[in-house]
Write a protein that holds these residues in place. Structure first.
Motif, PDB file in Angstrom:
ATOM      1  N   ARG A 138     -36.989 -36.756  30.039  1.00  0.00           N
ATOM      2  CA  ARG A 138     -38.033 -37.161  30.982  1.00  0.00           C
ATOM      3  C   ARG A 138     -38.088 -36.158  32.123  1.00  0.00           C
ATOM      4  NH1 ARG A 138     -40.070 -41.958  30.102  1.00  0.00           N
ATOM      5  NH2 ARG A 138     -40.599 -42.528  32.201  1.00  0.00           N
ATOM      6  N   TRP A 139     -39.223 -36.079  32.743  1.00  0.00           N
ATOM      7  CA  TRP A 139     -39.405 -35.285  33.951  1.00  0.00           C
ATOM      8  C   TRP A 139     -39.367 -36.210  35.160  1.00  0.00           C
ATOM      9  CZ3 TRP A 139     -39.443 -30.137  33.791  1.00  0.00           C
ATOM     10  CH2 TRP A 139     -39.810 -29.493  32.609  1.00  0.00           C
TER      11      TRP A 139
ATOM     12  N   ASP B 108     -41.399 -36.308  28.653  1.00  0.00           N
ATOM     13  CA  ASP B 108     -41.490 -34.894  28.306  1.00  0.00           C
ATOM     14  C   ASP B 108     -42.125 -34.841  26.925  1.00  0.00           C
ATOM     15  OD1 ASP B 108     -41.146 -32.291  27.491  1.00  0.00           O
ATOM     16  OD2 ASP B 108     -39.030 -32.176  28.048  1.00  0.00           O
ATOM     17  N   THR B 109     -43.365 -34.398  26.860  1.00  0.00           N
ATOM     18  CA  THR B 109     -44.084 -34.389  25.582  1.00  0.00           C
ATOM     19  C   THR B 109     -43.439 -33.439  24.573  1.00  0.00           C
ATOM     20  OG1 THR B 109     -45.607 -32.741  26.461  1.00  0.00           O
ATOM     21  CG2 THR B 109     -46.297 -35.059  26.597  1.00  0.00           C
ATOM     22  N   GLY B 110     -42.648 -32.490  25.039  1.00  0.00           N
ATOM     23  CA  GLY B 110     -41.981 -31.554  24.139  1.00  0.00           C
ATOM     24  C   GLY B 110     -40.634 -32.045  23.648  1.00  0.00           C
TER      25      GLY B 110
END
Length: 167
Positions: free
Chosen positions: A112-113, A105-107
């Motif tokens: 994690r996705w 998850d870059t945010g």
């Protein structure tokens, strides 16, 4: 109306002094559980032929409905009423089978996705098709208007309960 196996329990409940309201509630609970068991057993048998467990099916379907076919594991657990450990085990099996993959998850570096792979999309679609067919087979011979009345009655019972959780 033809009696069912739950009707045999009613006299015992009444003899035990249970109120008519409680007897009706128990009848509802037992019949709903029996109905769910019939559907679940039939679906599980067919899912096994696809190499899936019922929990894996639930996760694949939840992911297929999610925006971009992805969710966080915590969202899956919450939506499917699974424990985080149970969700983790299911996701490990689905990852090993090539149905899902995890991505950062870059945010939020701590998160994690989980998303469906192309194989996961195909498997989810096949499993949904099987589930629909099985549900139709289980209810074959029951008039559509009876099914509609039952579904509407259960909605009426469930609506005031919302998403309550009990200990």
């Amino acid at each position: 109306m033809k009696p069912d196996e739950i009707d045999a329990l009613v006299p015992r409940w009444e003899e035990a002094g249970m109120s008519p309201s409680l007897v009706a509630t128990l009848e509802l609970s037992k019949r709903a559980a029996r109905l769910n068991l019939l559907f679940e057993q039939a679906v599980k048998a067919e899912l096994a032929e696809l190499g899936l467990t019922y929990a894996e099916f639930d996760v694949l379907v939840a992911l297929s409905r999610a925006p971009a076919s992805r969710m966080k594991p915590s969202e899956l657990a919450k939506n499917l009423l699974l424990t985080s450990g149970g969700t983790s085990n299911v996701l490990q099996r689905l990852t090993a089978a090539g149905h899902v993959e995890r991505e950062a998850d870059t945010g939020d570096a701590r998160s994690r996705w989980v998303r469906l792979t192309e194989e996961g999309r195909r498997t989810a679609a096949a499993a949904l098709e099987v589930s629909g067919r099985v549900h139709e087979e289980v209810t074959a011979g029951i008039p559509e208007e009876t099914l509609r009345r039952a579904a509407d009655a259960l909605r009426e019972v469930l609506a005031p309960l919302g998403r309550r959780r009990f200990r």
